[in-house]
Design a protein around this motif. Sequence first.
Motif, PDB file in Angstrom:
ATOM      1  N   UNK A 117      40.143-103.991  -5.525  1.00 21.49           N
ATOM      2  CA  UNK A 117      39.562-105.238  -5.043  1.00 21.49           C
ATOM      3  C   UNK A 117      39.264-105.155  -3.549  1.00 21.49           C
ATOM      4  N   UNK A 118      38.759-106.260  -2.997  1.00 19.88           N
ATOM      5  CA  UNK A 118      38.389-106.310  -1.585  1.00 19.88           C
ATOM      6  C   UNK A 118      39.144-107.447  -0.898  1.00 19.88           C
ATOM      7  N   UNK A 119      39.426-107.254   0.383  1.00 24.36           N
ATOM      8  CA  UNK A 119      40.150-108.293   1.111  1.00 24.36           C
ATOM      9  C   UNK A 119      39.161-109.228   1.805  1.00 24.36           C
ATOM     10  N   UNK A 120      39.347-110.514   1.623  1.00 23.31           N
ATOM     11  CA  UNK A 120      38.513-111.531   2.267  1.00 23.31           C
ATOM     12  C   UNK A 120      39.403-112.479   3.058  1.00 23.31           C
ATOM     13  N   UNK A 134      35.961-108.174   7.975  1.00 22.64           N
ATOM     14  CA  UNK A 134      36.340-109.047   6.870  1.00 22.64           C
ATOM     15  C   UNK A 134      35.433-110.272   6.800  1.00 22.64           C
ATOM     16  N   UNK A 135      35.056-110.606   5.592  1.00 22.69           N
ATOM     17  CA  UNK A 135      34.215-111.787   5.367  1.00 22.69           C
ATOM     18  C   UNK A 135      35.065-112.887   4.731  1.00 22.69           C
ATOM     19  N   UNK A 136      34.466-114.079   4.685  1.00 21.48           N
ATOM     20  CA  UNK A 136      35.201-115.225   4.152  1.00 21.48           C
ATOM     21  C   UNK A 136      34.910-115.474   2.676  1.00 21.48           C
ATOM     22  N   UNK A 137      35.930-115.919   1.953  1.00 23.27           N
ATOM     23  CA  UNK A 137      35.709-116.454   0.611  1.00 23.27           C
ATOM     24  C   UNK A 137      34.799-117.660   0.782  1.00 23.27           C
ATOM     25  N   UNK A 138      33.727-117.740  -0.020  1.00 23.22           N
ATOM     26  CA  UNK A 138      32.775-118.837   0.174  1.00 23.22           C
ATOM     27  C   UNK A 138      33.243-120.145  -0.446  1.00 23.22           C
TER      28      UNK A 138
END
Length: 764
Positions: A27-30, A74-78
Motif C-alpha cells: 500500500x501507499x502512505x497518505x 506524501x499526498x492527502x487522503x481526499x
Amino acid sequence: MPDLFAQPVASYARVAVERGIDRYPDGLVYAVANDLADLVAGERVMVPLGRGDRATAGYVIEVDAEPGRHVSAVKFVQRRDDAASRLPPQLVTLARWISQYYATPIGVTLAAMLPAAVKRSVGLVRRVFVDRVADAEEPPRLSPQQRAVLATLDGLPADRRPIEIKSLAAEAGLRSVSPIRRLAQRGLLTTIQRTGVDAAWADHAVDAAPPPTLTAAQRQVIDAIDAAGTDAFSAHLLYGVTGAGKTEVYLRLIERTLARGKSALLLVPEISLTPQTGGRLLGRFPDVTVAILHSGLTAAQRHQQWTLAAHGAASIVVGARSAVFAPVPDGTLGLIVVDEEHDGSYKQDQAPRYHGRDVALRRGQLAGCPVVLGSATPALESWHNATMRKTAQLHRLDDRAPGLRLPRVEVVDLAAERRMRPGKHLLGPTLEDALRDTLDAGAQALLLLNRRGYANYIACPSSGCGWVMHCEGCDVCMVYHRDRRLPAGGFVRCHHCQREQRLPRACPDCGRGIATLGLGTQRVEEELRAKFPVLAEGDTLARLDSDTVRSARGLHDVLERFGAGIVRVLLGTQMIAKGLDYPGVRLVGVVNADTAINLPDFRATERTFQLVSQVTGRCGRAEGPRRDRAIVQSFHPDNHAIQMAAAHDYPAFAAAELEDRRLCGLPPFTRMARIVVRHRDHPRCVALAHALAEGLTPLVPPSVRMDGPAPCPIPRLSDHHRQEVQLIAPSAAELQRVLAAARNAGVLTPGAEMAIDVDPVAVL
Ligand code: ADP
Ligand code: ZN
C-alpha cells in the motif's frame, strides 16, 4: 515543495489502492487532514495517485502509520468513499496477514477478498415486502384500489406474508405500486426491506425434517467443543466416517451460537454447495437470514449476499472458499465451521494462493471464536495438528448415524477382470453384475471416473511410430471428446488451456489411422447405454462433470432428478464424490481408482485415499437389512491407499502415510513454498529461474532446503515454459523469514512471470 503543509496533518494512513495493485506491495502512505482524523482501518477512501493525481479508490489498511522517509512527497487522503463497502477492521488485519504469509501484494489480496460488484458498488437490489400492521385502524376514506390491496392481502395464506410489493400489486390487479405505498405512508402497512436470496436455494427451504435425537457420541462432541469456550479461539478437528452425522453436529453448534446472539460461518467445498446442504440449513433455521456466497451467483446476487453479511443482517453465512472473507461485523462472529476441510477446492490457484481452511483458523483467532474442521478423510496436515502437535482438539464419530451401515467395499483387480472377459470393457464383470442386480432391485447407483471426455490418449497404433497427440501449447496429452453433431464425430481438447482441434484422420508422422485410447466418462456413458436397456435413453442415466454441468442451476437440476429417483445411475467425476446423501443409492462403483496414483505429486496417495473413501461413503445411507456394496476397480488392488480406504480405516492410512512423509522430509513435517517462473521464451524462462535461485541462495539458511531451479513436472502450460524453485523449511516461521527476506531484497516479484505458492496442495 508542494503545499502539503498548507493544511495540518492529523496522522498518516496506509492505503491499499485498487489501481496498480501489483506495484505497491504494502500500500501507499497518505497524510490525513484533521477533518478525517477519525478514519479507521477498513474504510474506503479516495486518494490521489500518480503524477496526474488521479482520484483512485482504496482501502485504509493502517491508521497512525509511519510516514516514512519521503514526507515531502506524501499526498492527502481526499475523502471517504462509499460507507456501504467498508470492511470490518479484523478483515483488514486478516488481509495483511494473508499478504505477508502468502507473499502477495496487499492490493491483490483485497481484490480477491471483495466481490467485484462490491468494489464497483453495483447491482444491489433491494426487494420491498409489505404486511398488515396488526392493530391499525382503518380510516374511512380509502380509494377502491387501496381497498383492493387490503382485501388481497387479507386473503393471502399466512405463509405468503409478508409479500413482495410488486407481487401484491399484481395480485390486486394494479398496474402500479403507488396505492400500496400510500397505504404504508398512512400507517396501515409495514414495509420490510430484504435483499433477495437465490431462488434455487429458497425453493429448498421447505422440507424441514424434525431434528433427530443426537447420539451419545454426537452430544459428547458438541459438549466438548462448547467446553473449550464459546468466546475464545479454539481449533477442533471433527473426524467422523462418512454418514456419521457430522452435519448434524454443525447444525447444533450453529443453533447454540445463534442462541448466544452471535453469528456463524459455514464453509463448504465449492462443488458440494448443492441444494442438499443449503436446504438442510434453511430448513433447520427457517426464521434466520442466511447469506449464501458461492461462485454460481451473479454479480448482483453476490453483492446482495455480501451486504446481508456486512450489515449483520445474516446470522448464518454459508459459502465456498472466499466466504471466509464474509464481512461479518467484528465482535459478532461466534463460530466457524469448515466442512470437508481436506478438500482441494479450499486452496485458491491464483494469487493470493491462500488456503481457505488455514485462513479460517486465522480468522477464528482474530475473532476469538471456535473453529471446527470436519472430515471423514482429514488432510494429513490437520490430522498431524490434532494428534501430534495438539494445536487442535480431536473429536471422533466412529460409527455411522443410527440405522446406517458403512458399505462392504470390494477391490477388484482390473487385470484379472479383463482376463475373465476379453474385449473393450470399462466395467468388469463384477461391477457390471452388481449394477444389474442394483437396477433390477429398483435401486440407484453412483459411478465414479475422475476423468472427463471420451479418451485421454490419442495415438498412432503402429508400434514403430509412437506418435501421441499433445497440446500445441502444453506438455500434456489431448483428450478426445465425442460429439455426434460434428462431422468427425468429435473433437480433441486440452484440459489445461482448453485449446480445441479436430480429431486428425491419420497419424501426421506415418499416415496410419488413429487410435483413441484410455478412459473418460463419455466412454463409460456409451458402454452403460449399450449394456443396460433401462439406461439406453431418456433421463435414467445422468453424467455429471464439468462438461455437462456448467452452472449451479444445472447441478441442482440433475441432483433433483436423482433425488426424485428419475435418474437411476449418476455417473461422474469427483463432483459426485462429495457430500451427496441419497438413501436410494445401494451401489457405488469406482471405474478406475488409479487416475491419481501415478501423478508426480507427493499428495497422490492421499488424494487417492480421499477419493475412494468419499465416493464409497455415498452408499449405505438407508436403514434396512441389506448391506450396500461398493466396488473399486484398480490395476493396483494391493495399493495401501486403496486397501485402507476399502477398510474404512483412515487412522491406519494416516499413520502409514505420515511415516512416509516424515522419512522424506515432506509436509506436514516441513513447510513448503513453491516458486514458479513462466515465460513464453524458453531461454528467458531458464534465465529467470536461475536469477531467482541465485537471489535466494544467500538468504536461505542451512536449515532450509532449496531445490531447483528445475523444470516443473508439466514443463509447459498455455504456451509458457515453467521452471520452479522449492523451499522446504522445518517450520512455518523459518519459511516466512526466508520469504520476507526475499521480498525485501526484491528477489520475489509475484506477478505474471512469477507465482509464489506457500503450502502448495498440488505441485504439478
Ligand atoms: P456426514 O456429514 O457425517 O457424512 P450426515 O450429517 O450427512 O453425515 O448424516 C448422515 C445421515 O444421518 C443424514 O441423513 C442425517 O440426517 C442422519 N443423522 C445424523 N444424525 C442423526 C441422528 N442422531 N439420528 C438419526 N439420524 C441422524
Ligand atoms: Zn493446452
